[in-house]
Structures are given as C-alpha cells and as structure tokens.
Enzyme design. Structure first.
Site, PDB file in Angstrom:
ATOM      1  N   LYS A   1      40.561  30.407  31.691  1.00  0.00           N
ATOM      2  CA  LYS A   1      41.342  31.733  31.773  1.00  0.00           C
ATOM      3  C   LYS A   1      42.762  31.602  31.447  1.00  0.00           C
ATOM      4  O   LYS A   1      43.698  31.317  32.339  1.00  0.00           O
ATOM      5  CB  LYS A   1      41.295  32.204  33.451  1.00  0.00           C
ATOM      6  CG  LYS A   1      39.640  32.361  33.827  1.00  0.00           C
ATOM      7  CD  LYS A   1      39.721  33.004  35.346  1.00  0.00           C
ATOM      8  CE  LYS A   1      38.063  33.293  35.608  1.00  0.00           C
ATOM      9  NZ  LYS A   1      37.875  33.430  37.033  1.00  0.00           N
TER      10      LYS A   1
ATOM     11  N   GLY B   1      34.989  35.557  35.994  1.00  0.00           N
ATOM     12  CA  GLY B   1      34.872  36.443  37.156  1.00  0.00           C
ATOM     13  C   GLY B   1      35.087  35.818  38.584  1.00  0.00           C
ATOM     14  O   GLY B   1      36.224  34.832  38.427  1.00  0.00           O
TER      15      GLY B   1
ATOM     16  N   ALA C   1      35.825  27.355  42.510  1.00  0.00           N
ATOM     17  CA  ALA C   1      35.060  26.151  42.253  1.00  0.00           C
ATOM     18  C   ALA C   1      34.573  25.717  43.335  1.00  0.00           C
ATOM     19  O   ALA C   1      33.381  25.188  43.847  1.00  0.00           O
ATOM     20  CB  ALA C   1      35.831  25.330  41.456  1.00  0.00           C
TER      21      ALA C   1
ATOM     22  N   LYS D   1      44.741  38.488  35.657  1.00  0.00           N
ATOM     23  CA  LYS D   1      44.684  38.368  37.042  1.00  0.00           C
ATOM     24  C   LYS D   1      45.330  37.391  37.842  1.00  0.00           C
ATOM     25  O   LYS D   1      45.768  37.632  38.831  1.00  0.00           O
ATOM     26  CB  LYS D   1      43.144  38.422  37.512  1.00  0.00           C
ATOM     27  CG  LYS D   1      42.179  37.261  37.142  1.00  0.00           C
ATOM     28  CD  LYS D   1      42.440  36.046  38.140  1.00  0.00           C
ATOM     29  CE  LYS D   1      41.742  34.989  37.580  1.00  0.00           C
ATOM     30  NZ  LYS D   1      41.796  33.827  38.244  1.00  0.00           N
TER      31      LYS D   1
ATOM     32  N   ASN E   1      47.059  30.381  41.890  1.00  0.00           N
ATOM     33  CA  ASN E   1      48.148  31.110  41.535  1.00  0.00           C
ATOM     34  C   ASN E   1      48.787  31.638  42.932  1.00  0.00           C
ATOM     35  O   ASN E   1      49.783  32.013  43.010  1.00  0.00           O
ATOM     36  CB  ASN E   1      47.621  32.328  40.574  1.00  0.00           C
ATOM     37  CG  ASN E   1      47.325  31.341  39.417  1.00  0.00           C
ATOM     38  OD1 ASN E   1      48.089  31.066  38.549  1.00  0.00           O
ATOM     39  ND2 ASN E   1      46.138  31.392  38.898  1.00  0.00           N
TER      40      ASN E   1
END
Length: 358
Positions: free
Chosen positions: A110, A138, A142, A193, A258
């Site tokens: 991503k 999605g 993890a 996102k 993040n």
C-alpha cells in the site's frame, strides 16, 4: 483447485507477507518465501517463526524460506510481492530474469512511487509487461491475521484468472477474499487511507472524542473518493473493503503503524522521533507529501492532506491543524449526490442577493 498443489512465491519477509505465506500453505499450496536476510530465512525454516515482525506467530512448517530469489520463484504460478514501496521496483527488477508471462503477479503493498506517481501494480506492468497482474488490499492488520481472527480482503484485477487464483490460494475459514475489477481504485484506497490514519492518531493523542473521529473518517472518505475519481477510479470502490473498510481499521487501531506515528506527533514528538520509535515503515508519511503535491497539480480540494502536510513537513503544531480544519469551507457531504461546486454556487447566489438588498 487443481489436483497438483498451487506453487506460490512470496517476495518479502514482513508481517503481511509472512502471514499470507502461511495462509497459502494452510490451504495446501507449495509456498516459498524470499527474504533479503539469510539468517531470518534460516530461522523461519528452523523455528517456523519470524522473530523480527511476527514473533508470536507460528508459521506453517510447509513454508520454505530462502534468500535465493531464483530458488523461490522457480515454477511459481502465483507471485505475491510484499515489498515496501521504496524498494518495490528494485526487487521486481531483481526478480525479472526468473519471471515469465504465464505467472500471476500480485502486489500487497500500500504505497506510491514518487517518480511519476506510480502505484505498485503499474510498476509490475512496466517492469514485466505481463497480463496477469492484480493487487490485494483491505482492512488487514497482520497481527490479527496471524491470530486467525476473522478478516476479509479484496483482490482487484481486470483479469478473471488472477482474481480466481488468488481467491483459491488465500480464501479460508478466517480469511475471506472478495473480488473487484477496479484495480486502480482498490490500490489507491489502500495507499490513501494511510494518510488519514496519521490524522486519527493525532486526534486521539490530543484527547479529541468520538464525534471528532467520526468526522475525520467520513471527511477522509470523501477526500479519498474525490482524489481517486479525479484520477479515473470508480467512486463505488470506496464503499467496499479497500475503501471504508480499510479506513475504519487503520483509523481506529493502535496496531496501525500510521496511527501510531500520528499519535506520537499528537504527543508533541517530531516526525523523526515518531518514525524512529515505530521501528517499521509507515507508508503514510511519504504518501502525505506525494498526494498533497499531486492534489495541488490536479486542482483537487484536499484540506486534510494539506493540514497533515503542514504538520509533518512545515512544523505546524497538531492542535493548530485541527483548528485550521474547522475553519475550512462548509461544502457538500456526499459529492456524488451534491457537488461541491453546486454548494459554492448556491452560497454565491445567496451572498449576491444579500448584497443587493443592502
């Protein structure tokens, strides 16, 4: 599935790549995993554990790890590329001599490459010219996947074979794989996102409440859709797992890298201190700058991305950014129902009528 076990190669030794390798092995695939570090590869083979990224996770013993890329890619039908965006192109170039056009190449990364504003699947296309290319994205923390908590993801590709083979390789009782043909939108959702997870972490550290979090997430979704549609994505994609689904989890969970960077910034730490404390790659930090600059060039209104850019790279305090956002324009809620331009025109008409009456 076919009578012969599917041969799956995973490029990357991070947490998500490791979890996917083990899932594929659980499903009966013959799985090989490539890691740069031969010592970590040896540990996975010996202890069935990745101490660096998933220390408490028992990897399926059938996963064979190696630092020999040729050995890992030999005869692989499905290749999952789980490499951080900064090194993605270099690793694909390194792998190119062992790849062939019949293979299915799927990015799980991503992120966005700065030069040319390229997504990872675009890099796969450029470097290989293959037709069986897809992405996985999605709400996929993890750590929770490793704990076999119920999780869903999206495989996106224009190619039906790619979608089907990924669903066969990875779909199981706790990990569901849904299909999409909007590869660009799914991949953009996964990259974008990350920006807003930083904002959510900052808001939490500043003690802002649930109303604020809800406002941030919904305005972030509007901003993501506005930006992605301007680049050719389907706005409906953002109602799915790779849009609102991924946004919810990454803006709500302290497992999100993040989010943790944003939380540290909200506590008053510098960007360097926040990233150093994390100890892993937080793709959203670089994505903020890339998306903000791209939005400027394309003329896309993105106040959240702009505010985060000022906090991360121009020294604006996090609390001041929150105040700036509340002083922004009050525009439309869902722009695909009522456009921002229509709201602005209505404001101008009302103001003009008021001015004539004075």
């Amino acid at each position: 599935m076919s009578e012969q076990p599917m041969r799956v190669a995973v490029l990357g030794g991070g947490s998500f790549g490791t979890a996917l390798a083990s899932i594929a092995a659980d499903n009966g695939a013959e799985v090989r995993q490539w890691l740069r570090d031969p010592e970590l590869a040896e540990q996975i083979n010996r202890e069935h554990r990745n101490s660096r990224y998933l220390p408490d996770y028992v990897i399926n013993p059938a996963v064979s790890a190696s630092s020999d890329m040729g050995e890992v890619l030999a005869d692989a039908e499905l290749v999952l590329v789980a490499i951080p965006s900064k090194a993605f192109r270099d690793v694909v170039r390194q792998a190119r001599s062992w790849l062939h056009a019949e293979q299915i190449l799927v990015s799980t990364t991503k992120g966005i490459q700065e030069e040319g504003f390229k997504l990872m699947s675009q890099i796969l296309e450029e470097e290989t010219g293959f037709t069986h290319i897809g992405v996985i994205s999605g709400p996929n923390l993890a750590t929770e996947i490793a704990q076999k908590q119920l999780t869903a993801t999206v495989v996106a590709s224009d190619d039906p074979l790619t979608r089907t083979r990924v669903q066969q390789a990875l779909g199981c009782g706790y990990f569901r794989v849904y299909a999409s043909n909007d590869r660009y939108g799914v991949e953009l959702g996964g990259a974008l996102k990350n920006i807003y997870a930083i904002a959510a972490g900052m808001a939490a550290a500043l003690g802002m409440g649930e109303n604020t979090r809800s406002m941030l997430m919904t305005r972030a979704l509007a901003e993501m859709g506005r930006f992605a549609v301007s680049l050719g994505a389907n706005p409906m994609t953002f109602l799915g797992l790779a849009g609102v689904g991924d946004l919810i989890v990454t803006c709500s969970s302290q497992l999100s890298r993040n989010y943790r960077v944003g939380y540290a910034l909200g506590q008053g730490k510098s960007l360097d201190e926040a990233v150093e404390a994390l100890g892993q790659v937080a793709e959203g930090v670089n994505t903020v700058r890339l998306v903000r600059d791209k939005a400027h060039r394309e003329g896309v209104y993105m106040p959240l991305a702009e505010g985060l850019y000022q906090v991360l790279f121009e020294g604006v305090p996090a609390r001041e950014m929150a105040r700036m956002l509340m002083r922004g324009e009050q525009s439309s809620d869902v722009e695909f129902l009522l456009s921002r331009e229509d709201v602005q025109q209505a404001h101008r008409r009302v103001e003009a009528n008021e001015a004539r009456r004075k």
